[in-house]
Design an enzyme around this catalytic site. Structure first.
Site, PDB file in Angstrom:
ATOM      1  N   ALA A  92       0.825  -1.210   0.000  1.00 23.55           N
ATOM      2  CA  ALA A  92       0.000   0.000   0.000  1.00 23.55           C
ATOM      3  C   ALA A  92       0.858   1.259   0.000  1.00 23.55           C
ATOM      4  O   ALA A  92       1.254   1.757   1.060  1.00 23.55           O
ATOM      5  CB  ALA A  92      -0.944  -0.021   1.201  1.00 23.55           C
ATOM      6  N   PRO A 149      -4.687   8.934  -3.127  1.00 26.57           N
ATOM      7  CA  PRO A 149      -5.437   9.697  -4.132  1.00 26.57           C
ATOM      8  C   PRO A 149      -4.616  10.861  -4.712  1.00 26.57           C
ATOM      9  O   PRO A 149      -4.695  11.149  -5.901  1.00 26.57           O
ATOM     10  CB  PRO A 149      -6.657  10.208  -3.351  1.00 26.57           C
ATOM     11  CG  PRO A 149      -6.850   9.182  -2.262  1.00 26.57           C
ATOM     12  CD  PRO A 149      -5.464   8.704  -1.901  1.00 26.57           C
ATOM     13  N   ALA A 193      -1.193  11.049  -4.464  1.00 26.45           N
ATOM     14  CA  ALA A 193       0.220  10.658  -4.572  1.00 26.45           C
ATOM     15  C   ALA A 193       0.327   9.322  -5.293  1.00 26.45           C
ATOM     16  O   ALA A 193       0.311   8.262  -4.654  1.00 26.45           O
ATOM     17  CB  ALA A 193       0.854  10.571  -3.180  1.00 26.45           C
ATOM     18  N   GLY A 194       0.363   9.379  -6.636  1.00 26.87           N
ATOM     19  CA  GLY A 194       0.531   8.169  -7.447  1.00 26.87           C
ATOM     20  C   GLY A 194       1.954   8.150  -7.979  1.00 26.87           C
ATOM     21  O   GLY A 194       2.873   7.677  -7.303  1.00 26.87           O
ATOM     22  N   GLN A 201      -7.248  -7.917 -33.714  1.00 33.73           N
ATOM     23  CA  GLN A 201      -7.656  -7.477 -35.059  1.00 33.73           C
ATOM     24  C   GLN A 201      -7.784  -8.676 -36.006  1.00 33.73           C
ATOM     25  O   GLN A 201      -8.708  -8.745 -36.815  1.00 33.73           O
ATOM     26  CB  GLN A 201      -6.619  -6.470 -35.582  1.00 33.73           C
ATOM     27  CG  GLN A 201      -7.011  -5.771 -36.871  1.00 33.73           C
ATOM     28  CD  GLN A 201      -8.117  -4.734 -36.679  1.00 33.73           C
ATOM     29  OE1 GLN A 201      -8.493  -4.417 -35.554  1.00 33.73           O
ATOM     30  NE2 GLN A 201      -8.639  -4.231 -37.774  1.00 33.73           N
ATOM     31  N   GLU A 255       3.040   0.233 -10.892  1.00 36.20           N
ATOM     32  CA  GLU A 255       4.476   0.095 -10.575  1.00 36.20           C
ATOM     33  C   GLU A 255       5.323   1.034 -11.431  1.00 36.20           C
ATOM     34  O   GLU A 255       6.394   0.662 -11.914  1.00 36.20           O
ATOM     35  CB  GLU A 255       4.922  -1.366 -10.690  1.00 36.20           C
ATOM     36  CG  GLU A 255       4.294  -2.214  -9.593  1.00 36.20           C
ATOM     37  CD  GLU A 255       4.859  -3.601  -9.482  1.00 36.20           C
ATOM     38  OE1 GLU A 255       6.074  -3.767  -9.572  1.00 36.20           O
ATOM     39  OE2 GLU A 255       4.050  -4.524  -9.282  1.00 36.20           O
TER      40      GLU A 255
END
Ligand SMILES: Cc1cc2nc3c(=O)[nH]c(=O)nc-3n(C[C@H](O)[C@H](O)[C@H](O)COP(=O)(O)OP(=O)(O)OC[C@H]3O[C@@H](n4cnc5c(N)ncnc54)[C@H](O)[C@@H]3O)c2cc1C
Length: 389
Positions: free
Chosen positions: A131, A135, A137-138, A344, A371
């Site tokens: 974890a 929200p 801090a990505g 396709q 990641e």
């Protein structure tokens, strides 16, 4: 059937080829095909199966704790992820999260932490989660707000984490929180938080295009014993990056597995689909696509196993930041293109729910984001190049 000649590349030892062959046979029997229905139950079942099969021993480090070796064998985890991804995306996810969720314990845990958690992870008796994201801090991890304050012999956690894989089904979470020793990335610490700790709740379950257990977590005065801190106070960013350094290459390997499956599906379809008096594979336009797909797959494999081999040469201590970033960037982006080309070739059938190529099309997308998104990998590679120059 995928070409296995790459297992003779000099990156591998003999036991790696044997591992791949044994897992391939096991996976065909135990986990082949997509799982419909309750994704939480499917995931729990897969973790147990992978534990019983002995495969999770590779996800942890330390034979004393039930691991296959004293350090994590990067080539082994890559081969396992590639093979599982080829058979079933959720099985790959279940394996990967046991490793990512316990990786910080393998690398930084005290003997007591390792003894308490790693054997259960290796047996499939405990489900792990990692974890880090919030929200706000990505990609910008240093903007993290979730806070941990030391009070006596406990840390008190308050804040939120989001996009947490295994959120809701995990038995424990490795949580990163701001302890404030220094500003930004130098003021973060890592903790093991048991899922039943008072103050930890699941704020929201998140539904995604390729179903996996995923949740937003809330910490409200959640008290965690100080001896569950991993590494030194203020070293949490280092703990997170070292863990990602091991598992980032394995994301490339999973993408490779998805791409190989797509090529297998495309070859099978193109050689039997009749049109204009011949089969689809007889057309040069199709052959050009197949050639492009196979070349992309081999370059991804070379980059992935180069990074894994290089890390293993230093018994897990070699820094492979640039090589792992190159592998993840190239393999995930290429897999998306390979899968799109395969879909396709299936024409209308390609978009029918439940078709293998349709599942792969949904499954691959998140790998270009989590990641460290593609853009973040580009920045990492450039930063390393500029340092070297
Ligand atoms: C399915 C799934 C599972 C996940 N599992 C976990 C988990 O188990 N644990 C966990 O902690 N997190 C997890 N994540 C979170 C994941 O790591 C983040 O989504 C990721 O780091 C991106 O952060 P963000 O979503 O906040 O996007 P943002 O950081 O807002 O990024 C948005 C876009 O901006 C781009 N960008 C970033 N920096 C730059 C720049 N300098 N220049 C230009 N563009 C830039 C990004 O590449 C991206 O395209 C998961 C995510 C998904 C989708």
């Amino acid at each position: 059937m995928s070409d296995k000649n790459y297992l003779a590349w000099p990156f591998f030892d003999a036991h790696h080829a044997a591992l791949e062959a044994a897992l391939d046979a096991w996976a065909a029997q135990h986990v082949a095909g997509a799982h419909a229905g309750d994704v939480d139950a499917a995931c729990r079942h897969l973790v147990r199966q992978l534990g019983e099969g002995g495969w999770l021993r590779h996800a942890i480090g330390g034979t004393a704790y039930g691991g296959a070796g004293d350090t994590i064998d990067t080539r082994a985890i890559c081969l396992i992820r590639e093979t599982l991804a080829r058979h079933n995306g959720l099985a790959d996810f279940a394996f990967a999260m046991q490793g990512l969720g316990s990786g910080a314990i393998s690398l930084f845990g005290s003997d007591a932490n390792r003894s308490e958690y790693l054997p259960r992870v290796a047996r499939g008796d405990a489900i792990a989660a990692f974890a880090l994201s919030e929200p706000q801090a990505g990609s910008d991890v240093a903007a993290m707000q979730c806070a941990a304050v030391l009070e006596g012999d406990h840390y008190v956690l308050n804040g939120e984490k989001t996009w947490i894989s295994n959120g809701g089904i995990a038995d424990f979470y490795v949580v990163f929180a701001r302890t404030g020793e220094q500003p930004g990335a130098r003021g973060i610490s890592a903790f093991i938080v048991d899922a039943d700790t008072p103050g930890l709740t699941i704020a929201e379950r998140i539904e995604v295009m390729a179903p996996h257990p995923l949740a937003r977590l809330r910490f409200s005065d959640c008290r965690v014993p100080a001896n569950k801190r991993l590494g030194e106070a203020g070293q949490g960013f280092k703990v997170a990056m070292a863990t990602l350094d091991v598992f980032r290459t394995s994301v490339a390997a999973a993408a490779l597995g998805f791409a190989r499956r797509a090529l297998d599906e495309a070859l099978a379809h193109a050689t039997q689909r009749q049109m204009f008096g011949q089969v689809l594979a007889d057309f040069q336009l199709t052959q050009a696509k197949l050639a492009q797909m196979a070349t992309g797959i081999d370059t991804s494999a070379l980059l992935t196993y180069r990074a894994a081999w290089q890390r293993d040469q230093g018994k897990g201590n070699n820094k492979v930041t640039k090589e792992a970033a190159m592998a993840k960037l190239h393999a995930t982006e290429t897999a998306q293109q390979v899968i799109d080309a395969a879909l396709q070739m299936f024409g209308g059938l390609g978009v029918v729910s439940g078709q293998a190529v349709e599942c792969l099309y949904r499954e691959i997308r998140a790998l270009r984001i989590y990641e460290g998104a593609t853009e973040v990998q580009q920045l990492i590679i450039a930063r390393e190049l500029l340092k070297e120059g």
